[in-house]
Design an enzyme around this catalytic site. Structure first.
Site, PDB file in Angstrom:
ATOM      1  CB  CYS A 287      -0.916   0.007   1.227  1.00  0.00           C
ATOM      2  SG  CYS A 287      -2.036   1.424   1.239  1.00  0.00           S
TER       3      CYS A 287
ATOM      4  CB  SER B  58     -12.137  -0.193   4.818  1.00  0.00           C
ATOM      5  OG  SER B  58     -11.400   0.555   5.760  1.00  0.00           O
TER       6      SER B  58
ATOM      7  CB  CYS C  67      -1.455   4.226   7.908  1.00  0.00           C
ATOM      8  SG  CYS C  67      -2.681   4.874   6.762  1.00  0.00           S
TER       9      CYS C  67
ATOM     10  CG  LEU D 136     -11.819   9.990  11.930  1.00  0.00           C
ATOM     11  CD1 LEU D 136     -11.948  10.751  10.624  1.00  0.00           C
ATOM     12  CD2 LEU D 136     -13.084  10.170  12.770  1.00  0.00           C
ATOM     13  CG  HIS D 137      -6.873   5.669  12.107  1.00  0.00           C
ATOM     14  ND1 HIS D 137      -7.458   4.558  12.651  1.00  0.00           N
ATOM     15  CD2 HIS D 137      -6.673   5.371  10.792  1.00  0.00           C
ATOM     16  CE1 HIS D 137      -7.599   3.632  11.720  1.00  0.00           C
ATOM     17  NE2 HIS D 137      -7.141   4.110  10.595  1.00  0.00           N
TER      18      HIS D 137
HETATM   19  N1  SAH Z   1      -6.605   0.793   3.268  1.00  0.00           N
HETATM   20  C1  SAH Z   1      -7.898   0.737   3.802  1.00  0.00           C
HETATM   21  C2  SAH Z   1      -8.373  -0.663   4.106  1.00  0.00           C
HETATM   22  C3  SAH Z   1      -7.393  -1.651   4.663  1.00  0.00           C
HETATM   23  S1  SAH Z   1      -6.900  -1.457   6.330  1.00  0.00           S
HETATM   24  C4  SAH Z   1      -7.996   1.600   5.056  1.00  0.00           C
HETATM   25  O1  SAH Z   1      -6.975   2.058   5.544  1.00  0.00           O
HETATM   26  O2  SAH Z   1      -9.107   1.853   5.477  1.00  0.00           O
HETATM   27  C5  SAH Z   1      -8.324  -1.915   7.282  1.00  0.00           C
HETATM   28  C6  SAH Z   1      -8.376  -1.270   8.639  1.00  0.00           C
HETATM   29  O3  SAH Z   1      -7.349  -1.763   9.503  1.00  0.00           O
HETATM   30  C7  SAH Z   1      -8.181   0.234   8.588  1.00  0.00           C
HETATM   31  O4  SAH Z   1      -9.104   0.902   9.388  1.00  0.00           O
HETATM   32  C8  SAH Z   1      -6.796   0.383   9.153  1.00  0.00           C
HETATM   33  O5  SAH Z   1      -6.600   1.649   9.652  1.00  0.00           O
HETATM   34  C9  SAH Z   1      -6.755  -0.688  10.202  1.00  0.00           C
HETATM   35  N2  SAH Z   1      -5.414  -1.040  10.636  1.00  0.00           N
HETATM   36  C10 SAH Z   1      -4.276  -0.994   9.905  1.00  0.00           C
HETATM   37  N3  SAH Z   1      -3.223  -1.398  10.658  1.00  0.00           N
HETATM   38  C11 SAH Z   1      -3.710  -1.715  11.873  1.00  0.00           C
HETATM   39  C12 SAH Z   1      -3.114  -2.232  13.059  1.00  0.00           C
HETATM   40  N4  SAH Z   1      -1.812  -2.524  13.113  1.00  0.00           N
HETATM   41  N5  SAH Z   1      -3.903  -2.448  14.113  1.00  0.00           N
HETATM   42  C13 SAH Z   1      -5.222  -2.202  14.040  1.00  0.00           C
HETATM   43  N6  SAH Z   1      -5.846  -1.733  12.947  1.00  0.00           N
HETATM   44  C14 SAH Z   1      -5.104  -1.483  11.858  1.00  0.00           C
HETATM   45 FE1  SF4 Z   2      -2.772   1.401   3.400  1.00  0.00          FE
HETATM   46 FE2  SF4 Z   2      -3.081   2.884   5.603  1.00  0.00          FE
HETATM   47 FE3  SF4 Z   2      -4.989   1.138   4.892  1.00  0.00          FE
HETATM   48 FE4  SF4 Z   2      -2.598   0.264   5.786  1.00  0.00          FE
HETATM   49  S1  SF4 Z   2      -4.139   1.410   6.958  1.00  0.00           S
HETATM   50  S2  SF4 Z   2      -3.717  -0.511   4.042  1.00  0.00           S
HETATM   51  S3  SF4 Z   2      -1.216   1.847   4.942  1.00  0.00           S
HETATM   52  S4  SF4 Z   2      -4.344   2.971   3.761  1.00  0.00           S
END
Ligand code: SAH
Ligand code: SF4
Length: 374
Positions: free
Chosen positions: A111, A199, A115, A222-223
């Site tokens: 990706c 998502s 993030c 959102l986070h």
């Molecule tokens: N890229 C999209 C969908 C894939 S991630 C997105 O970011 O929405 C799916 C969900 O898992 C997202 O809400 C993401 O923020 C969350 N996520 C990613 N890494 C995580 C982690 N280490 N612990 C908990 N949730 C996580």
């Molecule tokens: Fe990509 Fe962020 Fe979703 Fe992970 S949480 S898959 S880095 S958009």
């Protein structure tokens, strides 16, 4: 060249058939065989005319993905690692619950969003998956689980799909939409729009397009309750800040099959999990549009300095949201013995993205955050 039928949604298959002089009802029959019965041997498709079967055998295939590993958790969760070639692998996770069975599907190898708290993001980006590679994950999980669960003919194993695996689905829009259409098609997987969730980390222009092209349930990652913190956690926020994102959510709701947006919020110890952050979220969203919160306790992965918020802090955070009238759930960790939880999906990615230096800023817990929350 052999054509992979998993690449086609209904309109794609109709066009392909029309170009070969085949009638539309034949396309429907073929969809039933492939997507509802899991048949990939054209010779066994007894109600298709013999000449049609013959040219399908010559020109077409139902090409699935090689399984690199398949791991089963004590709680029934199943995780597949699919080889998508070129040294890349993606993961899908089957999550059984009392009232539904959900499949978490990947949209990209790696990706590009990067993030701070995500294992997929930490690996970088290799490439978009094709429609066939997205659909193959569902096809393989559906028919494997149907056999494993001993379901009767016509009974479905998977009732819900969430595009929450590896990748940012809206960054792979042109492959995603035909895959979603197949998931929804009554002649294929027949899932309701409310049971298919995309998502996104907040690709606002693509949210607008999805609302028109294929409105399904939407979850937005959102986070953080303010731009300063979200800029660090979700780098895309620097391009599309919260105001823009929330306006896009509001527009999406005019077309959405559900009358609320789900906000995902990854709970990071000492970073975004204070009572003040919850209060700031309430101030940001109260009275704006209907939404729900799904709090995801951070799932650690090797190499990350971040930590999961303690359960008591998550509960306190949830209570602030609930007191303000927001429906709030805390995601249960499933498949933790097989690293199948959100954000732990690692696959294997050949990073082909040249990152600008400093494109991702490591977040250190327990340091003062911009936004003045701690
Ligand atoms: N890229 C999209 C969908 C894939 S991630 C997105 O970011 O929405 C799916 C969900 O898992 C997202 O809400 C993401 O923020 C969350 N996520 C990613 N890494 C995580 C982690 N280490 N612990 C908990 N949730 C996580
Ligand atoms: Fe990509 Fe962020 Fe979703 Fe992970 S949480 S898959 S880095 S958009």
């Amino acid at each position: 060249m052999t054509t992979n039928l998993l690449e086609f949604d209904r309109s794609g298959l109709l066009d392909w058939f029309a170009a070969r002089g085949e009638k539309p009802f034949r396309a429907r029959q073929l969809m039933h065989w492939v997507h509802q019965r899991g048949e990939r041997d054209f010779a066994a498709m007894s109600d298709l005319a013999k000449p049609l079967r013959a040219w399908l055998q010559r020109d077409a295939e139902v090409a699935t993905l090689p399984v690199q590993t398949c791991r089963r958790s004590h709680d029934g969760t199943v995780k597949w690692l699919f080889d998508v070639g070129g040294g890349n692998a993606v993961e899908s996770v089957f999550i059984p619950e009392a009232s539904r069975n959900t499949l978490c599907v990947s949209s990209q190898a790696g990706c590009a969003i990067g993030c701070a708290f995500c294992s997929t993001g930490a690996q970088g980006f290799s490439r978009n998956l094709s429609t066939a590679e997205i659909v193959a994950q569902l096809w393989q999980a559906e028919f494997t689980m149907r056999a494993e669960l001993g379901l009767a003919a016509g009974e479905r194993a998977i009732s819900n799909v969430v595009m929450m695996g590896m990748g940012e689905p809206l960054q792979n829009y042109s492959a995603l939409v035909p895959a979603l259409r197949l998931m929804l098609d009554d002649d294929a997987y027949g899932l309701s729009r409310r049971r298919v969730t995309v998502s996104t980390s907040g690709m606002v222009r693509m949210m607008d397009r999805l609302a028109l092209d294929c409105p399904v349930a939407l979850a937005v990652s959102l986070h953080a309750p303010n731009d300063a913190l979200r800029d660090q956690l979700v780098p895309l926020n620097r391009k599309h800040p919260l105001d823009e994102l929330l306006a896009a959510c509001e527009r999406y709701l005019r077309h959405a099959p559900r009358d609320f947006i789900t906000f995902e919020y990854c709970m990071l110890d000492g970073v975004n999990d204070a009572r003040e952050h919850a209060a700031e979220l309430v101030a940001l969203l109260r009275g704006r549009f209907p939404c729900k919160f799904n709090l995801i306790p951070f799932n650690p992965f090797p190499g990350s300095a971040l930590r999961r918020s303690p359960a008591a802090r998550v509960a306190e955070f949830a209570a602030v949201l609930v007191d303000a009238g927001f429906v709030t759930t805390v995601r249960k960790t499933r498949g933790d013995d097989i690293d199948a939880a959100c954000g732990q999906l690692a696959g294997d990615v050949q990073d082909r993205l040249t990152r600008r230096a400093g494109a991702t800023i490591p977040i250190r817990p327990h340091t003062a955050q911009p936004g003045g929350m701690r």
